[in-house]
Design a protein around this motif. Sequence first.
Motif, mmCIF file in Angstrom:
data_model
loop_
_atom_site.group_PDB
_atom_site.id
_atom_site.type_symbol
_atom_site.label_atom_id
_atom_site.label_comp_id
_atom_site.label_asym_id
_atom_site.label_seq_id
_atom_site.Cartn_x
_atom_site.Cartn_y
_atom_site.Cartn_z
ATOM 1 N N LYS A 22 -2.285 7.370 18.029
ATOM 2 C CA LYS A 22 -1.781 6.870 16.759
ATOM 3 C C LYS A 22 -2.363 7.740 15.664
ATOM 4 O O LYS A 22 -3.676 7.639 15.498
ATOM 5 N N VAL A 23 -1.412 8.364 14.880
ATOM 6 C CA VAL A 23 -1.800 9.155 13.865
ATOM 7 C C VAL A 23 -1.455 8.429 12.607
ATOM 8 O O VAL A 23 -0.146 8.172 12.289
ATOM 9 N N ASP A 24 -2.536 8.647 11.819
ATOM 10 C CA ASP A 24 -2.143 7.857 10.186
ATOM 11 C C ASP A 24 -1.887 8.743 9.629
ATOM 12 O O ASP A 24 -2.619 9.912 9.037
ATOM 13 N N LEU A 25 -0.627 9.210 8.849
ATOM 14 C CA LEU A 25 -0.041 9.794 8.146
ATOM 15 C C LEU A 25 -0.799 10.268 6.664
ATOM 16 O O LEU A 25 -0.655 11.142 5.941
ATOM 17 N N LEU A 26 -1.216 8.852 6.245
ATOM 18 C CA LEU A 26 -1.749 8.951 4.899
ATOM 19 C C LEU A 26 -3.230 9.349 4.927
ATOM 20 O O LEU A 26 -3.752 9.980 4.292
ATOM 21 N N ASP A 30 6.867 0.826 9.006
ATOM 22 C CA ASP A 30 6.568 0.954 7.731
ATOM 23 C C ASP A 30 6.273 2.760 7.548
ATOM 24 O O ASP A 30 6.021 3.180 6.248
ATOM 25 N N GLN A 31 6.435 3.370 8.465
ATOM 26 C CA GLN A 31 6.666 5.027 8.481
ATOM 27 C C GLN A 31 5.368 5.526 7.948
ATOM 28 O O GLN A 31 5.159 6.829 7.730
ATOM 29 N N ARG A 32 4.098 4.612 8.253
ATOM 30 C CA ARG A 32 2.838 5.115 8.035
ATOM 31 C C ARG A 32 2.315 5.938 9.371
ATOM 32 O O ARG A 32 1.539 6.919 8.985
ATOM 33 N N PHE A 33 2.524 5.335 10.575
ATOM 34 C CA PHE A 33 1.819 5.741 11.502
ATOM 35 C C PHE A 33 2.882 6.634 12.358
ATOM 36 O O PHE A 33 4.143 6.226 12.837
ATOM 37 N N ALA A 34 2.674 7.836 13.074
ATOM 38 C CA ALA A 34 3.107 8.616 14.079
ATOM 39 C C ALA A 34 2.484 8.264 15.474
ATOM 40 O O ALA A 34 1.271 8.395 15.261
ATOM 41 N N LEU A 44 7.730 12.055 4.708
ATOM 42 C CA LEU A 44 6.829 12.669 5.502
ATOM 43 C C LEU A 44 7.327 12.957 6.935
ATOM 44 O O LEU A 44 8.384 12.172 7.254
ATOM 45 N N GLY A 45 6.626 13.897 7.476
ATOM 46 C CA GLY A 45 7.144 14.153 8.900
ATOM 47 C C GLY A 45 5.931 15.048 9.610
ATOM 48 O O GLY A 45 4.861 15.095 9.120
ATOM 49 N N VAL A 46 6.131 15.171 10.850
ATOM 50 C CA VAL A 46 5.219 15.784 11.548
ATOM 51 C C VAL A 46 5.763 17.045 12.225
ATOM 52 O O VAL A 46 6.860 16.991 12.664
ATOM 53 N N VAL A 47 4.836 18.434 12.395
ATOM 54 C CA VAL A 47 5.395 19.453 13.320
ATOM 55 C C VAL A 47 4.450 19.592 14.213
ATOM 56 O O VAL A 47 3.285 19.679 14.163
ATOM 57 N N THR A 50 -10.454 6.952 0.718
ATOM 58 C CA THR A 50 -9.278 6.124 1.400
ATOM 59 C C THR A 50 -8.299 6.886 1.269
ATOM 60 O O THR A 50 -8.198 7.760 0.530
ATOM 61 N N PRO A 51 -7.071 6.387 2.145
ATOM 62 C CA PRO A 51 -5.991 7.150 2.202
ATOM 63 C C PRO A 51 -5.424 7.192 1.008
ATOM 64 O O PRO A 51 -5.520 6.249 -0.164
ATOM 65 N N VAL A 52 -4.551 8.347 0.399
ATOM 66 C CA VAL A 52 -3.824 8.444 -0.593
ATOM 67 C C VAL A 52 -2.692 7.502 -0.777
ATOM 68 O O VAL A 52 -1.854 7.223 0.138
ATOM 69 N N LEU A 53 -2.754 6.879 -2.058
ATOM 70 C CA LEU A 53 -1.519 5.959 -2.277
ATOM 71 C C LEU A 53 -0.268 6.595 -2.628
ATOM 72 O O LEU A 53 -0.285 7.444 -3.536
ATOM 73 N N ARG A 54 0.640 6.589 -1.607
ATOM 74 C CA ARG A 54 1.800 7.381 -1.764
ATOM 75 C C ARG A 54 2.688 6.838 -0.714
ATOM 76 O O ARG A 54 2.670 5.776 0.139
#
Length: 393
Positions: free
Chosen positions: A86-90, A71-75, A30-33, A21-25
Amino acid sequence: MTRLLLSLCLFAGLLCGCSQTPVLRGTGDLGVVIERANGSVQVVDTSNLVALGRIDGLGDLSHASVVFSRDQRFAYVFGRDGGLSKVDLLAMKIGRRIIQGGNSIGGAISQDGRLIAVSNYEPGGVKVFDAQTLRLVADIPATPIPGQQKNSRVVGLVDAPGQRFVFSLFDTGEIWVADFSQGESPQITRYRDIGKQPYDALISPGGRYYMAGLFGEDGMAQLDLWHPERGIKRVLADYGRGSRKLPVYKMPHLEGWTIASDQAFVPAVGHHQVLVLDSHDWRQTDAIDVAGQPVFVMNSPDERQIWVNFAYPDNDKVQVIDSETHRIIKTLTPGPAVLHMEFSGRGEQVWISVRDGEQVQVWDPYRLEPITSLPAQSPSGIFFSKRAQRIGL
């Protein structure tokens, strides 16, 4: 004993299952390059200054841009090939990816975070999707180009207050406002004859003014979203290449403008200058000589510094300007092909992509010294999740 061993095995199994499961954090740091050559992004952590991993399979990222869920989870990554991902950062994976057009150059997320809009060259127009499922909500074709079998290319798409999207039509010289405040069927307001070939646009930080730069003539077209009934106003009549037809190695993105206090700092098209404007009446008040043709002009979160990068052949440099005195504080040389810069949310770091150096550098903006660097594959755009709470980003 047997029961104890069985219980331990079951507990271990549960732990193994949880590891999938996704890391709980939290996601606020966070960001993407963008790694443009490989169709991948790196997810980075600005608190610990590390790359958390790479996500592949995002298509043509040669002109990619990114927006974030509330919620800043998805880019949401917009690719040049028409891909919307749709990218899941977690979970560090692509949640969903569609090809929605043939040539896409950007997108935006609505004020309430429920809609994703994409601007297209092919087919000319804007498509709007449900942010959760990427279900098509609305297809808004642009005006047909006279004498051709295709629609105008769409540029300068931004979100605006009131659940609106605003964008420009390059080939037919228009600005449109798509109002989704009443549901999924937008009300479209069209402003025609705004000027020749609007090539990009920006929206002021508070969301009041939409401004489109004109490639076919000097000047800009401005729409006051507080008073849209007043129509289009022409401003900055001398902004552009002017009578001196200088070579333009890279058109500056208008989202590379910055507004600090009551001043706007603007890359001059084809000139080695940053223009300073009064952000109330948009008159030019100064011109700062810089090292090359500026591309991105951005301010630090405290608005004290203005950071500038440049087009080829001066794209190994970054200059830092004092926003009060307009003097150049320092010229930095991060490396070959500096493409983008991004400040952390509270301004204690600035991240710089050095494409031909295959790295992203992190700098201390107060000491003007490098802190660290991270390897990256032809890095270009840097986008932090703090953008989720900003208009027009």
